[in-house]
Write an enzyme that holds these catalytic residues in place. Structure first.
Site, short mmCIF file in Angstrom:
data_model
loop_
_atom_site.label_atom_id
_atom_site.label_comp_id
_atom_site.label_asym_id
_atom_site.label_seq_id
_atom_site.Cartn_x
_atom_site.Cartn_y
_atom_site.Cartn_z
N GLU A 377 1.07 -1.20 -0.07
CA GLU A 377 -0.11 -0.11 0.04
C GLU A 377 0.71 1.38 -0.15
O GLU A 377 0.74 2.13 -0.87
CB GLU A 377 -0.82 0.04 1.14
CG GLU A 377 -2.11 -1.31 1.23
CD GLU A 377 -3.06 -0.72 0.03
OE1 GLU A 377 -3.37 0.26 -0.12
OE2 GLU A 377 -3.10 -1.92 -0.74
N TRP A 380 2.14 2.23 -3.53
CA TRP A 380 1.25 3.21 -4.44
C TRP A 380 1.82 4.36 -4.60
O TRP A 380 1.35 5.03 -5.66
CB TRP A 380 -0.20 2.97 -3.98
CG TRP A 380 -1.08 1.72 -4.32
CD1 TRP A 380 -1.26 0.61 -3.50
CD2 TRP A 380 -1.57 1.41 -5.60
NE1 TRP A 380 -1.94 -0.42 -4.26
CE2 TRP A 380 -2.13 0.14 -5.67
CE3 TRP A 380 -1.59 2.30 -6.69
CZ2 TRP A 380 -2.95 -0.09 -6.52
CZ3 TRP A 380 -2.55 1.82 -7.84
CH2 TRP A 380 -3.11 0.46 -7.71
N TRP A 409 -20.04 15.41 -18.98
CA TRP A 409 -20.16 15.28 -17.50
C TRP A 409 -21.15 16.46 -17.29
O TRP A 409 -21.64 17.27 -18.17
CB TRP A 409 -19.01 15.74 -16.73
CG TRP A 409 -17.82 14.86 -16.84
CD1 TRP A 409 -16.48 14.91 -17.79
CD2 TRP A 409 -17.52 13.56 -16.27
NE1 TRP A 409 -15.54 14.15 -17.57
CE2 TRP A 409 -16.43 13.03 -16.84
CE3 TRP A 409 -18.34 12.72 -15.43
CZ2 TRP A 409 -15.91 11.63 -16.30
CZ3 TRP A 409 -17.90 11.53 -15.22
CH2 TRP A 409 -16.76 11.00 -15.74
N ASN A 444 -9.47 5.50 3.34
CA ASN A 444 -9.16 5.03 1.86
C ASN A 444 -10.40 4.42 1.21
O ASN A 444 -10.71 4.97 0.12
CB ASN A 444 -7.85 4.21 1.59
CG ASN A 444 -7.69 4.23 0.12
OD1 ASN A 444 -7.31 5.45 -0.44
ND2 ASN A 444 -7.51 2.93 -0.46
N TRP A 462 -15.59 14.48 -12.52
CA TRP A 462 -14.58 14.11 -11.31
C TRP A 462 -13.50 14.99 -10.97
O TRP A 462 -13.19 14.97 -9.69
CB TRP A 462 -13.91 12.85 -11.62
CG TRP A 462 -12.89 12.78 -12.85
CD1 TRP A 462 -13.28 12.90 -14.27
CD2 TRP A 462 -11.38 13.03 -12.85
NE1 TRP A 462 -11.97 13.14 -15.17
CE2 TRP A 462 -11.06 13.33 -14.21
CE3 TRP A 462 -10.64 13.16 -11.56
CZ2 TRP A 462 -9.63 13.45 -14.39
CZ3 TRP A 462 -9.42 13.39 -12.21
CH2 TRP A 462 -8.92 13.52 -13.36
N TRP A 485 -8.56 9.47 -7.55
CA TRP A 485 -9.81 9.67 -8.59
C TRP A 485 -9.84 9.10 -9.94
O TRP A 485 -11.07 8.89 -10.52
CB TRP A 485 -9.82 11.49 -8.54
CG TRP A 485 -10.57 11.82 -7.36
CD1 TRP A 485 -9.93 12.38 -6.35
CD2 TRP A 485 -11.93 12.10 -7.18
NE1 TRP A 485 -10.80 12.51 -5.35
CE2 TRP A 485 -12.13 12.51 -5.82
CE3 TRP A 485 -13.27 11.87 -7.86
CZ2 TRP A 485 -13.11 12.94 -5.45
CZ3 TRP A 485 -14.31 12.26 -7.32
CH2 TRP A 485 -14.29 12.59 -6.17
#
Length: 577
Positions: A377, A380, A409, A444, A462, A485
């Site tokens: 993790e 990342w 969007w 998270n 987004w 995102w």
């Protein structure tokens, strides 16, 4: 923690010139505060993104590397003179800080003092959408860091520079003022920062100052890993295998740097004005109320000692159970170290080395399942920074997959505000947003849920959510935030397929089965029993929810899912991700 970056060409003034220069009309994005024209040009075109991907435009990291290589010999010939300077940025620690260590080593070898500095930049805070709670944390951390360095007779100069473009000039002026001809700093990988360091390296050399920027933020520096075809990895799993293998072949990557050596005691008198100076107040546009200061300061103590204590506590008490508990927001099973990794009070290198040391093997991908899971993790963060360096246009309002720009969007302000304030009528989503607004932090698993909901249930761009996160998170990091995102909206690197759409009710049932997280953050529902808490209006708890003022669902998930699939398919012109 940063947001966007200025493309190399100057911002065009007319739409025709904009299109010719590689930028598109961004009127709508500007109205929604996605494109901030105070600091940046319009959104880049897909064609210009393709030029980056085809290696027809030089990436900023390539520019910096060329400048550093071309100037290395003449920089090494510059005399040290009266002092050596380390420039703190997102590396607010004394332990395991490569640039600080190198600066201290050079100073000690020449018998001159080490001076440290940090620049407070209101315009950078604004341009990078840095949250007020993060600015407060950084300033409080600087106060702790100043005290820690003072114990070593090392002065820390902290100064506010109002205009971001004048920062390089001001830093070089300070070096001249202190008689320093060597300036060290750790590299930041956002586009503007890479270009700034390249500029400072050239300008510094012209003025007799050696500016040395080094890799430190990532355990493995961007550019060190390549796929079988010789390109940059765009999928995490093979990248992670390569990352682990690289560290196993080069174990020195996890060797930690010692803190700086003390200055002579005379430095106390020589730099008395710096030792006596304080830490500036937060800029007006990033200030907190007194209530917010009290709240956040009780939750987020500053400094690297606090970071190490949190790391020790996690490794001792929670690491072995991490894999089984990490996805449950109510479990309090994570390390809560993201704020320290983002501000640099703790290095990822230290975190991983310490985790390896308590494991049953030196292999990063072996041993205890909880420990190796936590290491993966942390990795990342490296992955997303590698992506940022190779695909720099993600710093320029573009998704990793530029073709997703064609998705139409929606920009409903009322729905966006319901999402922001935790009033959507979806309990798990509302709990997560209220946690963010109160703590400056969100678990998270909840981040993935609310991001998917904004993009695929509300069909809102987004990038509005990406910005809201950066403006409210205490641990806001551009690369990680953008990557998260992009995953949830299916527009980024290694994303979930666009046709995978989280059911917000089932997300709550799966990751908050007893409703503890919802009850904590949505008190209107705290007395509702059983699974009804996940969908009170449809599971027999309408009367209590309505009496306590909890809203009905703002959209129908099933209908929204169908609309999202149609929108993605229309925008992409295909049925596959």
């Amino acid at each position: 923690m940063k947001r966007k970056a200025s493309p190399q060409l100057e911002a065009p003034q007319k739409r025709r010139k904009s299109e010719e220069a590689g930028f598109k009309d961004s009127t709508l994005e500007e109205q929604c505060n996605i494109v901030d024209r105070q600091f940046y040009p319009p959104e880049m075109t897909n064609e210009r993104c393709a030029q980056y991907n085809a290696n027809k435009i030089e990436r900023p990291i390539q520019t910096l590397n060329k400048v550093q290589e071309a100037t290395e010999a003449p920089r090494n010939l510059i005399d040290v003179n009266h002092a050596v300077v380390h420039w703190f940025k997102c590396d607010l620690r004394t332990y395991d800080n490569k640039s600080l260590h190198l600066a201290s080593k050079l100073a000690k070898s020449h018998g001159v003092p080490l001076i440290c500095l940090h620049i407070v930049s209101p315009q950078d805070y604004q341009a990078h959408m840095t949250s007020p709670v993060r600015v407060d944390f950084v300033l409080r951390t600087l106060a702790v860091l100043k005290e820690d360095l003072a114990k070593l007779n090392i002065p820390l100069h902290v100064e506010t520079v109002e205009k971001r473009k004048t920062i390089p000039r001001r830093i070089l002026e300070l070096c001249k003022q202190w008689g320093a001809r060597h300036l060290f700093c750790n590299i930041e990988y956002e586009v503007d920062e890479l270009r700034r360091e390249a500029l400072m390296t050239r300008t510094g050399l012209e003025e007799g100052i050696a500016v040395t920027a080094v890799h430190d933020t990532c355990v493995v520096a961007p550019g060190e890993l390549s796929s079988g075809s010789g390109g940059q990895y765009a999928v995490y799993s093979p990248w992670y295998r390569a990352w682990v293998a690289y560290i196993h072949r080069h174990p020195q990557q996890l060797q930690l740097f010692d803190p700086p050596l003390p200055n002579p005691k005379a430095s106390r008198e020589d730099f008395k004005d710096i030792f006596d100076s304080g830490i500036p107040e937060a800029p007006e546009n990033k200030s907190l109320t007194n209530e917010e200061k009290t709240r956040f300061r009780s939750m987020w103590p500053p400094g690297e000692q606090e970071a190490h204590e949190r790391l020790d506590k996690f490794l001792k008490e929670k690491a072995e159970k991490y894999k089984d508990t990490r996805n449950f927001p109510a479990a309090n099973s994570t390390a809560l170290l993201s704020v320290h990794l983002a501000s640099g009070t703790l290095s990822a290198r230290t975190a991983i080395a310490r985790a390896r040391d308590i494991n049953t093997t030196d292999a990063l991908d072996g041993g205890h399942i909880g420990i190796k899971g936590w290491i993966s993790e942390i990795a990342w963060r490296d992955f997303y920074k590698h992506v940022l360096v190779h695909w720099p246009y993600i710093c320029m309002n573009k998704p990793f997959k530029p073709e997703y720009t064609s998705i139409k969007w929606e920009y409903s302000e009322s729905l966006f505000q319901k999402w922001c304030t935790g009033q959507t009528g979806f309990p798990f989503i509302d709990a997560a947003m209220r946690q963010l607004n109160y703590m400056g932090y969100m678990h998270n698993r909840a981040r993935m849920g609310v991001a998917s909901f904004l993009a695929k249930d509300l069909l809102i761009d987004w990038r509005r959510g990406e910005r809201y996160f950066m403006e409210h998170l205490i641990d806001g990091d551009f690369a990680s935030n953008n990557g998260g995102w992009g995953f949830s909206a299916s527009t980024g690197v290694d994303p979930q397929p666009y046709f995978r759409i989280f059911n917000p009710y089932l997300q709550g049932e799966k990751f908050d089965p007893d409703g503890m997280y919802i009850r904590k953050w949505v008190p209107e529902l705290k007395d509702i029993k059983g699974k009804a808490i996940h969908d009170p209006y449809e599971r027999g708890a309408e009367r209590e929810a309505k009496r306590n003022g909890y809203p009905r669902a703002c959209v129908d998930h099933k209908a929204s899912r169908a609309r999202a699939l149609a929108k993605y398919k229309e925008g992409l012109g295909r049925d596959t991700a």
